[in-house]
Design a protein around this motif. Structure first.
Motif, PDB file in Angstrom:
ATOM      1  N   ASN A 222      35.753  31.120  38.576  1.00 45.11           N
ATOM      2  CA  ASN A 222      36.801  30.234  38.092  1.00 45.11           C
ATOM      3  C   ASN A 222      37.074  29.157  39.131  1.00 45.11           C
ATOM      4  N   ASN A 226      39.688  28.985  42.264  1.00 43.86           N
ATOM      5  CA  ASN A 226      39.224  29.735  43.435  1.00 43.86           C
ATOM      6  C   ASN A 226      38.283  28.984  44.388  1.00 43.86           C
ATOM      7  N   GLU A 252      38.507  29.113  30.854  1.00 40.52           N
ATOM      8  CA  GLU A 252      39.171  28.622  32.053  1.00 40.52           C
ATOM      9  C   GLU A 252      39.253  27.093  31.974  1.00 40.52           C
ATOM     10  N   ASP A 287      27.434  40.610  30.564  1.00 45.66           N
ATOM     11  CA  ASP A 287      26.477  39.677  31.186  1.00 45.66           C
ATOM     12  C   ASP A 287      25.046  40.202  31.239  1.00 45.66           C
ATOM     13  N   GLN A 657      47.721  32.415  43.694  1.00 44.99           N
ATOM     14  CA  GLN A 657      47.582  33.532  44.624  1.00 44.99           C
ATOM     15  C   GLN A 657      46.324  33.348  45.448  1.00 44.99           C
ATOM     16  N   ASN A 659      44.014  36.175  46.806  1.00 44.83           N
ATOM     17  CA  ASN A 659      43.825  37.624  46.830  1.00 44.83           C
ATOM     18  C   ASN A 659      45.180  38.323  46.741  1.00 44.83           C
TER      19      ASN A 659
HETATM   20  N1  LIG Z   1      43.053  29.947  45.400  1.00 42.84           N
HETATM   21  C1  LIG Z   1      42.276  30.990  45.624  1.00 42.84           C
HETATM   22  N2  LIG Z   1      41.024  30.821  46.103  1.00 42.84           N
HETATM   23  C2  LIG Z   1      40.237  31.894  46.323  1.00 42.84           C
HETATM   24  C3  LIG Z   1      40.717  33.220  46.169  1.00 42.84           C
HETATM   25  C4  LIG Z   1      42.023  33.380  45.633  1.00 42.84           C
HETATM   26  O1  LIG Z   1      42.481  34.498  45.358  1.00 42.84           O
HETATM   27  N3  LIG Z   1      42.776  32.254  45.405  1.00 42.84           N
HETATM   28  N4  LIG Z   1      39.954  34.297  46.514  1.00 42.84           N
HETATM   29  C5  LIG Z   1      38.744  34.063  47.304  1.00 42.84           C
HETATM   30  C6  LIG Z   1      37.852  35.207  47.169  1.00 42.84           C
HETATM   31  S1  LIG Z   1      37.936  36.457  48.321  1.00 42.84           S
HETATM   32  C7  LIG Z   1      36.912  35.256  46.197  1.00 42.84           C
HETATM   33  S2  LIG Z   1      35.832  36.577  46.107  1.00 42.84           S
HETATM   34  C8  LIG Z   1      36.716  34.155  45.247  1.00 42.84           C
HETATM   35  C9  LIG Z   1      36.866  34.686  43.834  1.00 42.84           C
HETATM   36  O2  LIG Z   1      36.590  33.704  42.887  1.00 42.84           O
HETATM   37  P1  LIG Z   1      36.170  34.132  41.386  1.00 42.84           P
HETATM   38  O3  LIG Z   1      34.846  34.762  41.391  1.00 42.84           O
HETATM   39  O4  LIG Z   1      36.370  32.915  40.535  1.00 42.84           O
HETATM   40  O5  LIG Z   1      37.261  35.276  41.079  1.00 42.84           O
HETATM   41  P2  LIG Z   1      38.202  35.836  39.915  1.00 42.84           P
HETATM   42  O6  LIG Z   1      39.495  35.175  39.741  1.00 42.84           O
HETATM   43  O7  LIG Z   1      38.284  37.271  40.192  1.00 42.84           O
HETATM   44  O8  LIG Z   1      37.523  35.426  38.590  1.00 42.84           O
HETATM   45  C10 LIG Z   1      36.388  35.638  38.095  1.00 42.84           C
HETATM   46  C11 LIG Z   1      36.159  34.880  36.787  1.00 42.84           C
HETATM   47  O9  LIG Z   1      35.317  35.763  36.095  1.00 42.84           O
HETATM   48  C12 LIG Z   1      35.745  35.893  34.756  1.00 42.84           C
HETATM   49  N5  LIG Z   1      35.332  37.227  34.314  1.00 42.84           N
HETATM   50  C13 LIG Z   1      36.029  38.384  34.340  1.00 42.84           C
HETATM   51  N6  LIG Z   1      35.264  39.404  33.896  1.00 42.84           N
HETATM   52  C14 LIG Z   1      34.057  38.872  33.565  1.00 42.84           C
HETATM   53  C15 LIG Z   1      32.834  39.404  33.054  1.00 42.84           C
HETATM   54  O10 LIG Z   1      32.699  40.598  32.783  1.00 42.84           O
HETATM   55  N7  LIG Z   1      31.803  38.525  32.890  1.00 42.84           N
HETATM   56  C16 LIG Z   1      31.912  37.181  33.140  1.00 42.84           C
HETATM   57  N8  LIG Z   1      30.852  36.403  32.945  1.00 42.84           N
HETATM   58  N9  LIG Z   1      33.049  36.667  33.610  1.00 42.84           N
HETATM   59  C17 LIG Z   1      34.097  37.498  33.835  1.00 42.84           C
HETATM   60  C18 LIG Z   1      37.235  35.665  34.783  1.00 42.84           C
HETATM   61  O11 LIG Z   1      37.668  35.233  33.508  1.00 42.84           O
HETATM   62  C19 LIG Z   1      37.359  34.611  35.871  1.00 42.84           C
HETATM   63  O12 LIG Z   1      37.231  33.323  35.330  1.00 42.84           O
HETATM   64  O13 LIG Z   1      37.655  33.100  45.426  1.00 42.84           O
HETATM   65  C20 LIG Z   1      38.042  32.827  46.783  1.00 42.84           C
HETATM   66  N10 LIG Z   1      38.946  31.697  46.728  1.00 42.84           N
END
Ligand SMILES: Nc1nc2c(c(=O)[nH]1)N[C@H]1C(S)=C(S)[C@@H](COP(=O)(O)OP(=O)(O)OC[C@H]3O[C@@H](n4cnc5c(=O)[nH]c(N)nc54)[C@H](O)[C@@H]3O)O[C@H]1N2
Ligand SMILES: Nc1nc2c(c(=O)[nH]1)N[C@H]1C(S)=C(S)[C@@H](COP(=O)(O)OP(=O)(O)OC[C@H]3O[C@@H](n4cnc5c(=O)[nH]c(N)nc54)[C@H](O)[C@@H]3O)O[C@H]1N2
Ligand SMILES: [Mo]
Length: 775
Positions: A222, A226, A252, A287, A657, A659
């Motif tokens: 997303n 993120n 999204e 997936d 948020q 994490n």
């Molecule tokens: N602002 C902000 N930035 C961040 C973070 C944060 O918490 N906030 N966290 C950091 C960290 S440690 C990480 S790992 C990254 C995380 O970044 P992302 O990988 O984007 O993490 P998530 O929000 O967990 O979202 C995953 C996406 O996967 C989708 N999804 C859920 N389940 C499935 C599925 O089974 N299949 C598919 N294809 N999609 C699915 C959700 O709808 C969501 O859009 O971002 C980093 N950056």
């Protein structure tokens, strides 16, 4: 008549980005009481001479000259450079028990930690302790253990290369490989899956490759929230007419349309750019099936082409020269029927074939993915099927093509590169021996789940955390919290107070450290640290704000002092010398890891340098020297689930948020304001359970892995555009329905995005005997 929506739930029709993003930043600056010093910080983020934004691991363009606006980067920076402080008076006023009743948001919002603290059980308060006394205490406790393997050393991915390298050196010299790491809950499926496929556990593309891509696929991440700086890249690609094919159960907003705050025309005209050319709302956990489906379609079309005597659609020359295992993969895919693919993915055969068309029509394809792929019981298999799909058309190891795991924490990749691993390679052990003259232990240590299980079982007695909020980030808080309270020693090196810190042990210390934005001055003057981004670029980061207090120390210096106190002159490592000038730490990194050759010079070039990723050049460091097509055992995430009438829960991050750090209670793009106690469900799934939007519900784990009931109660159901059978809720609130035993057996990654659950009207609203029902 339109029915009234639950409180705080609205339609949000704006594009992602745009003026709302700018407004959100102004609000954040005000809330954190940011004064001139802090607001200028934003302009120094991700500049060649500035500091690395702790917000995400997306790379910086090589020639950044202008400020790249990023709402969530701004939140991460202001959260750290806040004017709020927790001081001695704060801890005198608030006991540990009182702080426990605060929300996660309130705990961190209290401000930066400024004093080393020791928990006093008698008074139930944290009290200031002198640094030397703190280190002596830690050393005494660690040296008291029967075996170094009774201690766990956690790392969260913000630690710099220098801090992480010293930490692993200290821990290995102390005598264990127990390195639970946030990466174990994040991209471990990548680190374990890709080496078998392509010989390296990292992505193969650079930022420049996106300029040459003819199609981009996005699975389960997303970016608008993120890794918002990625939106500049996607925005540019979309405007060039590059198809962007998305697989995500949720629509999204940023993947639908985005208004670039950098673009004066979009801002002035309130217009935006459509991002996805096709949006496939896949079932949660679907997936593996979709990937097999796309490959099935590619192979079917290839066979049809060959039958007509054209050249087919797969890259035969590449496959012949570089790969192994296509026949086995073909057999597996042929055995998988379209019916199975359609039912497991929730997508029609036509939709999957259209994705295959987009894939085949493009010369160069990049596939990006995030937690939607890795945090599954089949996370490693998912990653390997993505590699398979790319290999079919030679889309790895040439310009404009490749695999792009989008990492999480800003230096999570670097921490692993410089030695944070529970499974040390021979070359790592050899490197340490030649640089420091001792042979570290080779036996495998604990990953994150194993560490927590050892703590719960009472086998591990000490826990040191270099950042993070392990107890809240991990599945099953009930058992995790209980386990941590039984420890003999717990040490947190941290910038802000969080719930893990309040799980006090017999001896509990909190040590306040500098953050990325803070000036770090040592004996030889101001220091820079280095980090590695998602695309293996290593560059320097230098803070410049006056630290929040005189007592704070840098992470490297805290680790060195802890090491010196614990090890004495064991192994003769000159800890003070290393801290006096971080160039010396980098020299040692270079000695242990030859890939960092000429480290100190190369990192002084603005923009830094790229570490070697052999697969980017079609050098395959696998056992057979080839890139391997690998087979996934099954498509069903959880066979028990399929037989019952449950729902598959995925856990997601809100827009406000980081994490476990909750900046605020809005999730603007999804239309949620002022609350997090919601579950997104398809209207049909609600109706089938005689529920309607706004009803209070309980969510209970379907799998009672160890006979334990796991449930959260009193959440509000929100009717949402999500496939039937799939529901979504926020992390970390939902971790209470997860068992520690539910993880990917290949990589140990918890199945945070595939939790079989049942949803029922909330027991909180059910009449108890003799009570009137609540209406
Ligand atoms: N602002 C902000 N930035 C961040 C973070 C944060 O918490 N906030 N966290 C950091 C960290 S440690 C990480 S790992 C990254 C995380 O970044 P992302 O990988 O984007 O993490 P998530 O929000 O967990 O979202 C995953 C996406 O996967 C989708 N999804 C859920 N389940 C499935 C599925 O089974 N299949 C598919 N294809 N999609 C699915 C959700 O709808 C969501 O859009 O971002 C980093 N950056
Ligand atoms: N259900 C569910 N669970 C998940 C996930 C999910 O998607 N769903 N995602 C998983 C993922 S991808 C990850 S990476 C983990 C995250 O797990 P962690 O990395 O352990 O958690 P964070 O919330 O990032 O840690 C926040 C804390 O880090 C400290 N901190 C911040 N900056 C610094 C710094 O510069 N130095 C130091 N020493 N400390 C600092 C602050 O005290 C803050 O409270 O959670 C995992 N858990
Ligand atoms: Mo992560």
């Amino acid at each position: 008549m339109k029915s009234k929506r639950p409180e705080g739930i609205e339609r949000y029709d704006h594009p992602a980005g745009g003026w709302d993003a700018l407004k959100a930043v102004v609000k954040t600056l005000a809330h954190q009481q940011i004064v001139a010093q802090g607001s200028k910080t934003l302009l120094k983020a991700n500049q060649p001479e500035g500091f690395d934004c702790p917000g995400c691991a997306w790379p910086d363009p090589k020639h950044t000259s202008s400020f790249e606006f990023c709402e969530n980067g701004a939140k991460a920076i202001t959260w750290e450079s806040t004017a709020k402080r927790t001081d001695a008076e704060f801890f005198r006023q608030h006991s540990r028990s009182e702080l426990w009743t605060w929300t996660d948001h309130e705990l961190e919002d209290a401000g930066r930690l400024t004093l080393p603290l020791l928990y006093d059980q008698g008074s139930d308060h944290f009290e200031q302790i002198a640094w030397d006394a703190a280190f002596a205490r830690i050393a005494a406790e660690l040296n008291k253990l029967d075996d170094p393997d009774q201690a766990e050393f956690y790392t969260s991915g913000r630690a710099s290369n220098e801090a992480a390298f010293l930490y692993q050196l200290f821990v290995r010299a102390y005598g264990t490989n127990n390195f639970p790491d946030c990466s174990n809950m994040c991209h471990e499926a990548t680190s374990v899956g890709l080496p078998k496929s392509i010989g390296v556990g990292k992505g193969t593309v650079t930022l420049e490759d996106f300029d040459h891509a003819d199609a981009i696929f996005s699975f389960g991440h997303n970016p608008g929230t993120n890794h918002p700086r990625m939106m500049s890249t996607l925005h540019e690609a979309a405007r060039r007419g590059v198809p962007i094919v998305v697989f995500n159960p949720l629509k999204e907003r940023a993947l639908e349309r985005f208004a670039a705050p950098q673009d004066p025309i979009e801002m002035a005209t309130l217009s935006s750019t459509p991002i996805a050319s096709a949006y496939h709302q896949i079932r949660v956990g679907g997936d593996l099936a979709a990937l097999k489906g796309i490959m099935k379609s590619v192979l079917e079309r290839d066979a049809a082409g060959i039958a007509k005597r054209d050249e087919g659609v797969i890259d035969r020359a590449f496959i012949e020269e570089h790969t192994s295992g296509l026949d086995e993969l073909r057999a597996d895919i042929e055995e998988t029927t379209w019916d199975e693919i359609v039912s497991a993915s929730g997508l029609s055969r036509r939709a999957i074939e259209s994705a295959a068309d987009a894939y085949i029509s493009a010369r160069n394809v990049i596939i990006c993915y995030g937690m939607g792929i890795t945090q599954h019981a089949h996370g490693t298999a998912n990653v390997q099927q993505i590699a398979n799909l790319l290999l079919l058309r030679g889309n790895i190891g040439r310009q404009g093509a490749g695999i792009a795991p989008i990492r999480g924490h800003s230096n999570v990749q670097g921490d692993r590169t410089v030695g944070i691993t529970e499974i040390p390679s021979k070359s790592l052990l050899d490197g340490i021996e030649s640089a420091f003259g001792f042979r570290a232990k080779a036996a495998k240590g604990h990953n994150a789940i194993e560490a927590v299980e050892a703590i719960i079982a009472g086998q591990s007695k000490a826990l040191v955390c270099l950042g993070g909020n392990l107890a809240v980030a991990m599945s099953d808080p009930k058992s995790t919290f209980e386990g941590m309270r039984k420890l003999d020693l717990v040490v947190h090196i941290a910038t802000k107070l969080n719930r893990s810190h309040l799980l006090t042990a017999k001896t509990s210390l909190i040590l306040p450290c500098l953050g990325r934005t803070d000036l770090d001055t040592q004996a030889s003057g101001p220091q820079a640290v280095t980090v590695e981004d998602s695309m293996s670029m290593v560059h320097a980061s230098k803070g410049f704000l006056n630290p929040p207090g005189k007592e704070l120390r840098s992470e490297p210096s805290i680790i060195a002092a802890m090491a010196k106190a614990t090890l004495g002159d064991r192994h003769g490592i000159d800890w003070d010398g290393l801290i006096a000038n971080y160039d010396r730490i980098r020299d040692k990194i270079e000695e242990v890891f030859p890939d960092f050759f000429d480290f100190n010079n190369r990192v002084r070039v603005p923009g830094g340098f790229r570490l070697d990723v052999p697969a980017s050049f079609r050098r395959w460091k696998t056992e057979n020297g080839k890139a391997n097509f690998l087979i996934a055992p099954s498509m069903k995430e959880d066979p028990v689930f399929v037989e019952r009438s449950g729902l598959m829960l995925t856990t997601i991050r809100s827009h406000d948020q980081y994490n476990t750090t909750v900046y605020g209670l809005d999730d603007r793009y999804r239309g949620v304001f002022g609350r997090r106690d919601v579950i997104f469900m398809n209207a049909e799934d609600l109706a089938r359970r005689n529920l309607k939007e706004g009803d209070r519900i309980d969510i209970e784990a379907l799998l009672k892995v160890d006979g334990t009931e796991r449930l959260v109660s009193g959440f509000t159901a929100v009717a949402y555009d999500i496939p039937t059978g799939s529901i979504a809720g926020y992390y970390p609130e939902m971790n209470a329905v997860m068992s520690l035993r539910h993880f990917d057996r290949q990589s140990g990654t918890p199945s945070h995005k595939g939790v079989p659950v049942i949803v029922t009207p909330s027991a909180l609203d059910q009449p108890r005997d003799g009570e009137e029902p609540v209406i």
